[in-house]
Design a protein around this motif. Sequence first.
Motif, PDB file in Angstrom:
ATOM      1  N   GLN A  30       0.949  -3.180   6.069  1.00  0.00           N
ATOM      2  CA  GLN A  30       1.368  -3.397   7.448  1.00  0.00           C
ATOM      3  C   GLN A  30       0.158  -3.414   8.370  1.00  0.00           C
ATOM      4  O   GLN A  30       0.218  -3.911   9.472  1.00  0.00           O
ATOM      5  N   HIS A  31      -0.932  -2.849   7.913  1.00  0.00           N
ATOM      6  CA  HIS A  31      -2.175  -2.826   8.689  1.00  0.00           C
ATOM      7  C   HIS A  31      -3.319  -2.957   7.702  1.00  0.00           C
ATOM      8  O   HIS A  31      -3.160  -2.554   6.554  1.00  0.00           O
ATOM      9  N   VAL A  32      -4.423  -3.521   8.128  1.00  0.00           N
ATOM     10  CA  VAL A  32      -5.532  -3.600   7.173  1.00  0.00           C
ATOM     11  C   VAL A  32      -6.677  -2.720   7.640  1.00  0.00           C
ATOM     12  O   VAL A  32      -6.950  -2.603   8.824  1.00  0.00           O
ATOM     13  N   GLU A  33      -7.302  -2.073   6.701  1.00  0.00           N
ATOM     14  CA  GLU A  33      -8.303  -1.058   6.994  1.00  0.00           C
ATOM     15  C   GLU A  33      -9.516  -1.329   6.117  1.00  0.00           C
ATOM     16  O   GLU A  33      -9.388  -1.467   4.908  1.00  0.00           O
ATOM     17  N   GLN A  34     -10.695  -1.423   6.754  1.00  0.00           N
ATOM     18  CA  GLN A  34     -11.913  -1.683   5.983  1.00  0.00           C
ATOM     19  C   GLN A  34     -12.129  -0.702   4.851  1.00  0.00           C
ATOM     20  O   GLN A  34     -12.636  -1.050   3.791  1.00  0.00           O
ATOM     21  N   LEU A  35     -11.722   0.557   5.145  1.00  0.00           N
ATOM     22  CA  LEU A  35     -11.894   1.611   4.149  1.00  0.00           C
ATOM     23  C   LEU A  35     -11.227   1.221   2.824  1.00  0.00           C
ATOM     24  O   LEU A  35     -11.800   1.378   1.748  1.00  0.00           O
ATOM     25  N   TYR A  36      -9.992   0.691   2.935  1.00  0.00           N
ATOM     26  CA  TYR A  36      -9.255   0.314   1.739  1.00  0.00           C
ATOM     27  C   TYR A  36      -9.870  -0.936   1.104  1.00  0.00           C
ATOM     28  O   TYR A  36      -9.927  -1.053  -0.127  1.00  0.00           O
TER      29      TYR A  36
ATOM     30  N   VAL B 203       0.834  -1.211   0.000  1.00  0.00           N
ATOM     31  CA  VAL B 203       0.000   0.000   0.000  1.00  0.00           C
ATOM     32  C   VAL B 203       0.863   1.254   0.000  1.00  0.00           C
ATOM     33  O   VAL B 203       0.677   2.163  -0.789  1.00  0.00           O
TER      34      VAL B 203
ATOM     35  N   LEU C 101      -2.698  -8.629   5.214  1.00  0.00           N
ATOM     36  CA  LEU C 101      -1.685  -8.134   6.119  1.00  0.00           C
ATOM     37  C   LEU C 101      -0.344  -8.718   5.684  1.00  0.00           C
ATOM     38  O   LEU C 101      -0.271  -9.866   5.263  1.00  0.00           O
TER      39      LEU C 101
ATOM     40  N   GLN D  50      -8.505 -10.391   9.262  1.00  0.00           N
ATOM     41  CA  GLN D  50      -8.756  -9.229  10.129  1.00  0.00           C
ATOM     42  C   GLN D  50      -9.882  -8.356   9.612  1.00  0.00           C
ATOM     43  O   GLN D  50     -10.694  -7.855  10.382  1.00  0.00           O
TER      44      GLN D  50
END
Lengths: 215, 423
Positions: free
Chosen positions: A84-90, A53, A106, A133
């Motif tokens: 490095q992190h997962v985000e629902q937005l993405y 990302v 991740l 996640q």
Amino acid sequence: MRVVLAEDLFLLRDGLVRMLEAYDFEIAAAVESGPELSRALAELKPDVAVVDVRLPPSHTDEGLQCVLAARRERPGLPVLVLSQHVEQLYARELLADGDGGIGYLLKDRVFDAGQFVDAVRRVAAGGTAMDPQVISQLLSRRARDKPIGGLTPREREVMELMAQGRSNAAIASQMVITERAVAKHTSNIFGKLGLPPSDDDNRRVLAVLAYLDRG
Amino acid sequence: MTKAIQSRVQGSLLATGRAFVLTFASIAGSVTLFVLSVLSLAFIPLGVGLLTTPWVTEQVRAHANRRRLLAVTWSDVRIPVPYRPLPGDTGEGLAGQVRRTVLLLRDPATWRDLQWLLVDMTAGAFVLVLVVGLTVYPAEALVLAAGLWRVYEDHRYWYAFVPVDSQTSALYALTLGAALFVAGLWANRPLLRLHFVLARSVLAPTHEQELARRIDRLTETRHEAVDTAASELRRIERDLHDGAQARLVAMGMSLGTIEALVEKDPAQAKKLLAMARQSSAEALTELRDLVRGIHPPVLAERGLGDAVKALALRLPVASEVSVELPGRAGAPVESAAYFAVSETLTNAVKHAGADRIWVDVHHADGMLRISVTDNGGGGAVVGAGSGLSGIERRLGTFDGVLAVSSPAGGPTMVTMEIPCALS
């Protein structure tokens, strides 16, 4: 299978190249910045792209923006996004076009090479690979609501695996049950969620995610 | 055209009504309070004043604050409040009373209030009477011209500077009255405003006072910022030390053992490898959480708007987020705003029992405004060690403010404002 890889940290890029090559992928290009990635995607037409990302030069979500742009140019271009992190937005933005061939994982998932490579193959074949996640966030968010709350623990487990993009066979082997049992669970789930059953792995994940995402 | 005239007449009449109310309700109050204040101060040497002064001062301040409120609502004149904060606990009994009196008398604002009372009952009152007069006095001319002049046929009656003793002179008076009325149409509102501007000139803090207050505030917020930063660093150090660092050490140890075991006991080595991998995964998770606590990745990547949206997505409560930001604020401001919103949302979920939350983020007039509204039970208060005062302190460093409206029974609306420029 030809892969374009984008990752700015040398160690990780090198490791990913080695791992993918060990599993018989052909690395068409391994790049380290957004502009290079865009160029590689346009010129090399890979079978799948594995992209971080955060990429230089902006060190923001440049990688994500590059693949979203590339998919607008070439709909359905299989892309596996690592972060490095997962985000629902993405996750939403990636799934938004509904074309499939999307993965969002991740970075830690490369620990399990077998599963990671499996995810790359699934995405390349037009399926999805969503990080557990993201799925568990979505599920916990919707847990209070009736339809999801109405699932049995077993069905919930199946649902989580299904939403990650696993096939019935993969779910069966992971949960140590027969494929028939999985098929029964999935049809129960679809029944409880009010979704028409479908054989298409990709569509059923999208349907589940779309449902989970609603509201 | 007629509409314009109509609204002018209405405006003028409204101003007159307001001036009329003020003349009676407020000027009388000013006179009374001034007399009481002077008496109370005079009696301080006798001791009685010590008991009465805090009370009288409080009344004066309330009186002044009422005028501040009217100034804003009626004429849009903002008069800042210059009072020094009293320490919450000045002590019980006589000693406390004396301390309170001394503190109040040391506050220059107390003396400026007294000055204002004087100005208010003289110049202030005069302006008000002028407003009322410009509307009421023409009525007298009308009555005179309508026939009342006959009463004064024998001796002159002076309408302003017009001697009235015949219909003709009464008509002159009427002309003058009409002119006055027309003048009033234009002058009444500015005059009412003048009254409040007069009050502002005496009541508003002087430049020095303003500076002194600003210095006090800066000192206070600097202390808080330094404290917060220091404790944050301590927390990060502790988390790293007890978490990721310890896990990496354990991993190194496991790897050492594996090295020794790999040929002797491959099965055991394999088990240890699995454990080491597990440790590294956990270390990663901890580091990730730590990073999120220091500077959330989405905030770094996308800025405040999307970070708040991402935050809302993770809430267990249905939420709506509207964002209107034409650019990005400075990183420290974004961070402060983000954590303030995050804490407010946590509060709403934990304490309010809400099942719907609305977040609005926008930037206007050099001010970042964020409001968080929930449909929960309400009753939230700032202060008394609540999470809200923590947010207030966080925002204070950036001259930001927090306002909470939370009547018992709900809904709760938390509004934050931070002055900042977008890039």
